[in-house]
Write an enzyme that holds these catalytic residues in place. Structure first.
Site, PDB file in Angstrom:
ATOM      1  CD  GLN A   9      30.681  -4.203  21.943  1.00 53.55           C
ATOM      2  OE1 GLN A   9      31.695  -5.144  21.810  1.00 53.55           O
ATOM      3  NE2 GLN A   9      30.293  -3.358  21.141  1.00 53.55           N
ATOM      4  CB  SER A  87      31.263 -11.669  24.502  1.00 52.90           C
ATOM      5  OG  SER A  87      31.783 -11.350  23.349  1.00 52.90           O
ATOM      6  CG  LEU A  88      34.946  -6.952  26.432  1.00 49.66           C
ATOM      7  CD1 LEU A  88      36.323  -6.906  25.918  1.00 49.66           C
ATOM      8  CD2 LEU A  88      34.175  -5.864  26.403  1.00 49.66           C
ATOM      9  NE  ARG A 112      36.892 -10.300  21.600  1.00 48.59           N
ATOM     10  CZ  ARG A 112      35.625 -10.005  21.740  1.00 48.59           C
ATOM     11  NH1 ARG A 112      35.252  -8.891  22.169  1.00 48.59           N
ATOM     12  NH2 ARG A 112      34.427 -10.840  21.970  1.00 48.59           N
ATOM     13  CG  HIS A 195      29.932 -14.435  19.676  1.00 47.05           C
ATOM     14  ND1 HIS A 195      31.337 -14.507  20.298  1.00 47.05           N
ATOM     15  CD2 HIS A 195      29.670 -13.116  20.509  1.00 47.05           C
ATOM     16  CE1 HIS A 195      31.676 -13.955  21.284  1.00 47.05           C
ATOM     17  NE2 HIS A 195      30.923 -12.871  21.430  1.00 47.05           N
ATOM     18  CD  GLN A 244      35.200 -14.780  23.199  1.00 46.19           C
ATOM     19  OE1 GLN A 244      35.414 -13.684  22.445  1.00 46.19           O
ATOM     20  NE2 GLN A 244      35.231 -14.894  24.401  1.00 46.19           N
TER      21      GLN A 244
END
Length: 291
Positions: A9, A87-88, A112, A195, A244
């Site tokens: 992101q 991440s994503l 998500r 996170h 995650q």
């Protein structure tokens, strides 16, 4: 060895994917399929939307996933030795190495995004970028803030660590980071503490979706944010993906491990060039490029 890496992101921009849609018949099919899966015209927002529209989590995450995955699936001679995503971007990586289908990957990313947005509304929170401090000092300061949740969230490269937590906790942490010698302690324009333990409601929702989704054996290892090592075992991949949302993104450590395992050329697959810059700061000798 070639390592394909996928951004997270923040890499979005208005017009992303437009040329790909216009120039490549297979890409057009995938973009149109995404509109059907999501139930709204995401391609129109990607191609013509404002920055504000693209910043909506429910748009940003599937848009970046879509652009990244379409680039990979339509690239000539796409044959990765290893993959990783920030991440994503880990979901994009898992489609590129055949662990997830395009449809299932997009569905999980959208779920998500919605779950993370809901978690942000339950617990107002934020993040901040800390520049110019050693990781150990940042970790020590975070651990020393009583009564507030503040944790390391993104180990982006040496000297650049993003922290995540409650609004008050991040304010306190930023002041202490500056006192400890940080070059900058910069609050980020995000709507939640990604996170961190504050994403637990989202983790629980995503866990259910992941466990109901079909995963298959990958064609190459994925270096996941949680474990930082090359994974090929489907059950371990699932477990790491579930963890995650509330665990830090160990990007520095993942890149270092890929280099140790033979990666010499990192190819960024998605909007922007942020990951190429991080890789060069982590390992100057690596070759970097993009699709």
């Amino acid at each position: 060895m070639k390592a394909y890496i996928f951004p997270g992101q923040g890499a979005q921009f208005s017009g992303m994917g437009k040329d790909l849609y216009a120039d490549h018949a297979e890409a057009k099919k995938l973009f149109d399929r995404a509109n059907d899966i999501l139930g709204f015209n995401i391609t129109q927002i990607m191609f013509e939307g404002s920055d504000e529209e693209l910043k909506q989590t429910k748009v940003t995450q599937p848009a970046i996933f879509l652009h990244s995955v379409v680039l990979a699936l339509t690239a000539p001679d796409f044959n990765p030795d290893m993959v990783a995503g920030h991440s994503l971007g880990e979901f994009s990586a898992l489609v590129s190495n055949k662990t997830l289908s395009f449809e299932d990957g997009l569905s999980l990313v959208y779920q998500r995004a919605l779950a993370m947005q809901e978690a942000c509304e339950i617990n107002p929170s934020t993040m901040a970028a800390i520049l110019g401090l050693e990781d150990a000092i940042v970790e020590e300061i975070c651990a020393g803030i009583d009564g507030e949740i503040v944790v390391p969230a993104n180990y982006n490269c040496p000297g650049q660590l993003v922290i995540s937590g409650s609004i008050k906790g991040i304010e306190i942490a930023c002041e202490r980071m500056k006192e400890a010698g940080a070059k900058r302690a910069l609050p980020l324009p995000v709507g939640g503490a990604f996170h961190s333990p504050l994403m637990e409601p989202a983790r629980e929702k995503l866990k259910k979706a992941i466990l109901e989704t079909k995963f298959t054996a990958p064609i190459c290892p994925v270096y996941q944010n949680v474990s930082t090592i090359g994974e090929t075992d489907v059950e371990k991949i699932k477990d790491n993906l579930i963890s995650q949302l509330t665990a830090p993104v160990k990007w520095t450590q993942s890149v270092q491990q890929m280099v140790t395992d033979g990666a010499t050329h990192f190819i960024e697959c998605g909007p922007g060039k942020v990951l190429q810059g991080l890789v060069k700061k982590i390992h100057k000798e690596s070759e970097v490029s993009s699709i």
